[in-house]
Design a protein around this motif. Structure first.
Motif, short mmCIF file in Angstrom:
data_model
loop_
_atom_site.label_atom_id
_atom_site.label_comp_id
_atom_site.label_asym_id
_atom_site.label_seq_id
_atom_site.Cartn_x
_atom_site.Cartn_y
_atom_site.Cartn_z
N LEU A 264 7.26 -77.06 -38.71
CA LEU A 264 6.72 -76.38 -37.42
C LEU A 264 6.30 -77.76 -36.59
O LEU A 264 6.05 -79.10 -36.82
N PHE B 238 3.98 -74.91 -29.93
CA PHE B 238 5.17 -74.85 -30.76
C PHE B 238 6.13 -74.20 -31.02
O PHE B 238 6.30 -73.13 -30.12
N GLY B 239 6.84 -74.82 -31.71
CA GLY B 239 8.15 -73.99 -32.10
C GLY B 239 8.64 -72.49 -32.81
O GLY B 239 6.82 -72.98 -33.70
N PRO B 240 9.56 -71.47 -32.97
CA PRO B 240 9.10 -70.80 -34.65
C PRO B 240 8.88 -71.40 -36.01
O PRO B 240 8.84 -70.51 -36.71
N GLN C 290 -1.04 -78.39 -27.01
CA GLN C 290 0.57 -78.81 -28.24
C GLN C 290 0.79 -77.39 -27.94
O GLN C 290 0.57 -76.25 -27.96
N VAL D 110 9.83 -74.82 -27.13
CA VAL D 110 10.37 -75.84 -28.11
C VAL D 110 11.30 -75.63 -28.74
O VAL D 110 10.62 -73.92 -29.30
#
Lengths: 114, 116
Positions: free
Chosen positions: B91, B107-109, B105, B4
């Motif tokens: 997030l 997650f992005g940074p 899920q 992501v």
């Protein structure tokens, strides 16, 4: 509404030792799912382990295992043979069956000491 | 498989200014989530999309926050006007299918926002 409580804001453990992180939750639902997520200092959160409420057997993923007590609404995470790379914030999360909405606890910061 | 993506990674603005965050989920993931994570707290779901439709936005402060997911892929989250209490990490996460429970899920940074 569901709530998730992590009563240990910070914990530390010596490398190679075992540590247990606590989580309790409150819900009126019978079917739901529980997760532990790890968020290292770089902040990219990743899934550690998950548990389906209808399963009596506790989930295990390598060095990570859970103690799921449905009646007590308790879901603890045990990390065996702790490694320096386990240093992170750990979040317990609840996800209801029908809505799919996740509720997170406020996290436990775990420090593994060499 | 690319993860992501989120941008920007950091943003500093004055209160009452506007700001927008962008998220590109993992290719093929139908569900997209925006969370607000205030320092010392767990992530709080702001909005959840299934393709380009909203599944849950009950905790989104709609007087100042808005989000869209055009064409069911990328998403933007906007704050207008920003308040000091909006300082947080935002997030974005995605999961491969619908609202089924077992979806992990990803997650992005995150985007770290500081409102002065």
């Amino acid at each position: 509404a569901q709530t998730v409580t992590q009563s240990q804001p910070e914990m530390s453990v010596q490398e190679a030792e075992t540590v247990t992180l606590s989580c309790t939750y409150d819900t009126s639902e019978n079917n739901y799912y529980l997760f532990w997520y790890k968020q290292p200092p770089s902040r990219q959160m990743i899934l550690v382990i998950r548990q389906e409420a209808y399963k009596q057997q506790n989930a295990t993923e390598n060095r990570f295992s859970v103690n799921f007590q449905k009646a007590a609404k308790s879901f603890s995470l045990k990390i065996s043979d702790s490694q320096l790379g386990d240093t992170a914030m750990y979040f317990c999360a609840f996800r209801s069956d029908n809505a799919g909405k996740s509720t997170f606890g406020d996290g436990t910061t775990l420090t593994v000491k060499p | 498989e690319a993860g992501v993506a989120q941008s920007p990674r950091y943003k500093i603005i004055e209160k009452r200014q506007s700001v927008a965050f962008w998220c590109n989920p993992i290719s093929g993931h139908a569900t997209l989530y925006w969370y607000q994570q205030i320092l010392g707290q767990g992530p709080k779901l702001l909005i959840q999309f299934q393709n380009n439709g909203v599944v849950d936005d009950s905790q989104l402060p709609k007087d100042r926050f808005s989000a869209e997911r055009l064409k069911g892929v990328d998403s933007t989250l906007k704050i207008q006007p920003a308040k000091l209490e909006d300082s947080a990490v935002y997030l974005c996460a995605s999961s491969p299918q619908g609202a089924a429970w077992q979806e992990t899920q990803y997650f992005g940074p995150g985007t770290r926002l500081l409102v002065l």
